[in-house]
Each structure stands twice: as structure tokens, then as C-alpha cells.
Design a protein around this motif. Structure first.
Motif, PDB file in Angstrom:
ATOM      1  N   ASP A  57       0.865  -1.182   0.000  1.00 52.09           N
ATOM      2  CA  ASP A  57       0.000   0.000   0.000  1.00 52.09           C
ATOM      3  C   ASP A  57       0.901   1.231   0.000  1.00 52.09           C
ATOM      4  OD1 ASP A  57      -2.324  -1.585   2.167  1.00 52.09           O
ATOM      5  OD2 ASP A  57      -2.720  -0.916   0.121  1.00 52.09           O
ATOM      6  N   ARG A  58       0.422   2.280  -0.615  1.00 54.60           N
ATOM      7  CA  ARG A  58       1.135   3.543  -0.574  1.00 54.60           C
ATOM      8  C   ARG A  58       0.148   4.687  -0.464  1.00 54.60           C
ATOM      9  NH1 ARG A  58       4.634   3.042  -5.910  1.00 54.60           N
ATOM     10  NH2 ARG A  58       2.740   1.894  -6.455  1.00 54.60           N
ATOM     11  N   ALA A  59       0.556   5.718   0.214  1.00 53.59           N
ATOM     12  CA  ALA A  59      -0.274   6.915   0.280  1.00 53.59           C
ATOM     13  C   ALA A  59      -0.339   7.555  -1.101  1.00 53.59           C
ATOM     14  CB  ALA A  59       0.326   7.902   1.284  1.00 53.59           C
ATOM     15  N   ASP A  60      -1.450   8.216  -1.383  1.00 50.39           N
ATOM     16  CA  ASP A  60      -1.619   8.852  -2.697  1.00 50.39           C
ATOM     17  C   ASP A  60      -0.499   9.845  -2.984  1.00 50.39           C
ATOM     18  OD1 ASP A  60      -5.269   8.995  -2.569  1.00 50.39           O
ATOM     19  OD2 ASP A  60      -3.897   7.404  -3.168  1.00 50.39           O
ATOM     20  N   SER A  61      -0.017  10.502  -1.943  1.00 49.96           N
ATOM     21  CA  SER A  61       0.995  11.543  -2.129  1.00 49.96           C
ATOM     22  C   SER A  61       2.337  11.007  -2.605  1.00 49.96           C
ATOM     23  CB  SER A  61       1.193  12.317  -0.823  1.00 49.96           C
ATOM     24  OG  SER A  61       1.600  11.436   0.216  1.00 49.96           O
ATOM     25  N   VAL A  62       2.561   9.708  -2.480  1.00 50.26           N
ATOM     26  CA  VAL A  62       3.859   9.147  -2.871  1.00 50.26           C
ATOM     27  C   VAL A  62       3.750   8.122  -3.995  1.00 50.26           C
ATOM     28  CG1 VAL A  62       4.722   9.532  -0.535  1.00 50.26           C
ATOM     29  CG2 VAL A  62       3.882   7.259  -1.180  1.00 50.26           C
ATOM     30  N   LYS A  63       2.548   7.828  -4.436  1.00 53.27           N
ATOM     31  CA  LYS A  63       2.378   6.854  -5.518  1.00 53.27           C
ATOM     32  C   LYS A  63       3.101   7.324  -6.770  1.00 53.27           C
ATOM     33  CE  LYS A  63      -1.919   4.638  -4.085  1.00 53.27           C
ATOM     34  NZ  LYS A  63      -3.372   4.469  -4.335  1.00 53.27           N
ATOM     35  N   PHE A  66       7.529   6.608  -4.662  1.00 51.21           N
ATOM     36  CA  PHE A  66       8.127   5.786  -3.605  1.00 51.21           C
ATOM     37  C   PHE A  66       7.776   4.321  -3.816  1.00 51.21           C
ATOM     38  CE2 PHE A  66       8.229   9.179   0.046  1.00 51.21           C
ATOM     39  CZ  PHE A  66       8.858  10.062  -0.821  1.00 51.21           C
ATOM     40  N   THR A  67       8.733   3.453  -3.476  1.00 47.72           N
ATOM     41  CA  THR A  67       8.510   2.015  -3.569  1.00 47.72           C
ATOM     42  C   THR A  67       8.979   1.358  -2.279  1.00 47.72           C
ATOM     43  OG1 THR A  67       8.852   2.050  -5.967  1.00 47.72           O
ATOM     44  CG2 THR A  67       9.004  -0.078  -4.856  1.00 47.72           C
ATOM     45  N   ILE A  68       8.134   0.511  -1.723  1.00 46.08           N
ATOM     46  CA  ILE A  68       8.506  -0.235  -0.528  1.00 46.08           C
ATOM     47  C   ILE A  68       8.800  -1.678  -0.912  1.00 46.08           C
ATOM     48  CG2 ILE A  68       6.100  -0.788   0.049  1.00 46.08           C
ATOM     49  CD1 ILE A  68       6.916  -0.591   3.019  1.00 46.08           C
ATOM     50  N   SER A  69       9.810  -2.247  -0.291  1.00 42.05           N
ATOM     51  CA  SER A  69      10.162  -3.639  -0.556  1.00 42.05           C
ATOM     52  C   SER A  69      10.764  -4.230   0.721  1.00 42.05           C
ATOM     53  CB  SER A  69      11.151  -3.732  -1.717  1.00 42.05           C
ATOM     54  OG  SER A  69      12.347  -3.039  -1.417  1.00 42.05           O
ATOM     55  N   ARG A  70      10.890  -5.534   0.726  1.00 45.94           N
ATOM     56  CA  ARG A  70      11.488  -6.180   1.887  1.00 45.94           C
ATOM     57  C   ARG A  70      12.287  -7.400   1.467  1.00 45.94           C
ATOM     58  NH1 ARG A  70       6.883  -7.635   5.936  1.00 45.94           N
ATOM     59  NH2 ARG A  70       8.635  -8.418   7.165  1.00 45.94           N
ATOM     60  N   ASP A  71      13.276  -7.722   2.269  1.00 45.99           N
ATOM     61  CA  ASP A  71      14.096  -8.908   2.070  1.00 45.99           C
ATOM     62  C   ASP A  71      14.089  -9.646   3.410  1.00 45.99           C
ATOM     63  OD1 ASP A  71      16.062 -10.818   1.796  1.00 45.99           O
ATOM     64  OD2 ASP A  71      17.387  -9.529   0.646  1.00 45.99           O
ATOM     65  N   ASN A  72      13.266 -10.662   3.508  1.00 50.36           N
ATOM     66  CA  ASN A  72      13.126 -11.362   4.788  1.00 50.36           C
ATOM     67  C   ASN A  72      14.377 -12.156   5.149  1.00 50.36           C
ATOM     68  OD1 ASN A  72      10.565 -10.330   5.236  1.00 50.36           O
ATOM     69  ND2 ASN A  72       9.538 -12.076   4.288  1.00 50.36           N
ATOM     70  N   ARG A 100      -0.918  -6.071   6.779  1.00 53.28           N
ATOM     71  CA  ARG A 100      -0.605  -4.879   5.987  1.00 53.28           C
ATOM     72  C   ARG A 100      -1.686  -3.816   6.120  1.00 53.28           C
ATOM     73  NH1 ARG A 100      -2.867  -3.740   1.537  1.00 53.28           N
ATOM     74  NH2 ARG A 100      -3.571  -5.904   1.262  1.00 53.28           N
ATOM     75  N   SER A 101      -2.932  -4.209   6.048  1.00 51.31           N
ATOM     76  CA  SER A 101      -4.012  -3.225   6.120  1.00 51.31           C
ATOM     77  C   SER A 101      -4.059  -2.559   7.489  1.00 51.31           C
ATOM     78  CB  SER A 101      -5.358  -3.866   5.789  1.00 51.31           C
ATOM     79  OG  SER A 101      -5.622  -4.933   6.682  1.00 51.31           O
ATOM     80  N   ASN A 102      -3.743  -3.330   8.522  1.00 58.90           N
ATOM     81  CA  ASN A 102      -3.701  -2.735   9.865  1.00 58.90           C
ATOM     82  C   ASN A 102      -2.592  -1.692   9.959  1.00 58.90           C
ATOM     83  OD1 ASN A 102      -5.838  -4.153  10.954  1.00 58.90           O
ATOM     84  ND2 ASN A 102      -4.557  -5.802  11.755  1.00 58.90           N
ATOM     85  N   VAL A 103      -1.428  -2.045   9.434  1.00 61.92           N
ATOM     86  CA  VAL A 103      -0.316  -1.087   9.458  1.00 61.92           C
ATOM     87  C   VAL A 103      -0.690   0.167   8.674  1.00 61.92           C
ATOM     88  CG1 VAL A 103       2.061  -0.684   8.729  1.00 61.92           C
ATOM     89  CG2 VAL A 103       1.448  -2.839   9.825  1.00 61.92           C
ATOM     90  N   ALA A 104      -1.272  -0.039   7.503  1.00 59.20           N
ATOM     91  CA  ALA A 104      -1.667   1.113   6.690  1.00 59.20           C
ATOM     92  C   ALA A 104      -2.691   1.986   7.413  1.00 59.20           C
ATOM     93  CB  ALA A 104      -2.239   0.634   5.357  1.00 59.20           C
TER      94      ALA A 104
END
Length: 121
Positions: A57-63, A66-72, A100-104
Motif C-alpha cells: 500500500d502507498r499513500a496517494d501523495s507518494v504513488k 516511492f517504492t517499498i520492498s522487503r528482504d526477509n 498490511r491493512s492494519n499497518v496502513a
């Protein structure tokens, strides 16, 4: 106990790029996210990613910027920020929560201490 440590903040000119990293320990099965707080403003959601990394998910202001990613395997979450604007200046916080939705939605269980991003003209 989940511990989060951000890095990568700094000073960048408008239009430039910056890459933030969050080192997460004890965060197995947690969704992760980034929030930011500008001077005199409330903390706001920036981006979130599921534990698997398959949903974001991303806020409209950064779509589109910005890109979020993870390396577990490396226990890291990254926020790639491009085309930075003056209004992106803020302290950026890494966050962990259940889903994810909770964090968002701001339902965060753990916070990092933050890293300052300053965008200059």
C-alpha cells in the motif's frame, strides 16, 4: 521483542532520490510500513508491505515516486524514494504490525526511532 532501526536519511535536493532502510529483528510474520512526520504536523502513513512482500500500500501523495520492498532473508525493509519534493521533508519511521491493512491504518505494534529526510530547493 521486535526492534526496528532506520538508516539512510539525509539531505537531498528536490528531484533527487534517497533510499531508506529498516533493520528489523524479531519481526517474523509482521507486516511492515513507513510513516513520516513533518515539522508541526501529525505522523502520516507512507507505505506498507505484507510479510510475504506480495502486497503493498502507498499513500496517494507518494504513488509513482516511492517504492517499498522487503528482504526477509536479510530482515530489512526498504523505502526507495524518487522525485523527492520539498514537502517530503520529515522524520521517517519504520513500523511493524499484524497485517498490511492494519499497518496502513495506523495499527502499529512497534516503531523505530526515525531518520530525518530533508529535501532542499
Amino acid at each position: 521483542q521486535v526492534r526496528l532501526a532506520e538508516s539512510g536519511g539525509g539531505l537531498v535536493q528536490a528531484g533527487g532520490s534517497l533510499r531508506l532502510s529498516c533493520a528489523a529483528t524479531g519481526a517474523m510474520n509482521y507486516a511492515m510500513g513507513w510513516f513520516r512526520q513533518a515539522p508541526g504536523k501529525e505522523r502520516e502513513f507512507v507505505a506498507a508491505i505484507s510479510w510475504s512482500g506480495g502486497s503493498t500500500d502507498r499513500a496517494d501523495s507518494v504513488k509513482g515516486r516511492f517504492t517499498i520492498s522487503r528482504d526477509n532473508a536479510k530482515n530489512t525493509v526498504t523505502l526507495q524514494m524518487n522525485s523527492l519534493k520539498l514537502e517530503d521533508t520529515a522524520v521517517y519511521y519504520c513500523a511493524a504490525g499484524r497485517g498490511r491493512s492494519n499497518v496502513a491504518g495506523g495499527l502499529v505494534d512497534y516503531w523505530g526511532k526515525g531518520t530525518l529526510v530533508t529535501v532542499s530547493s
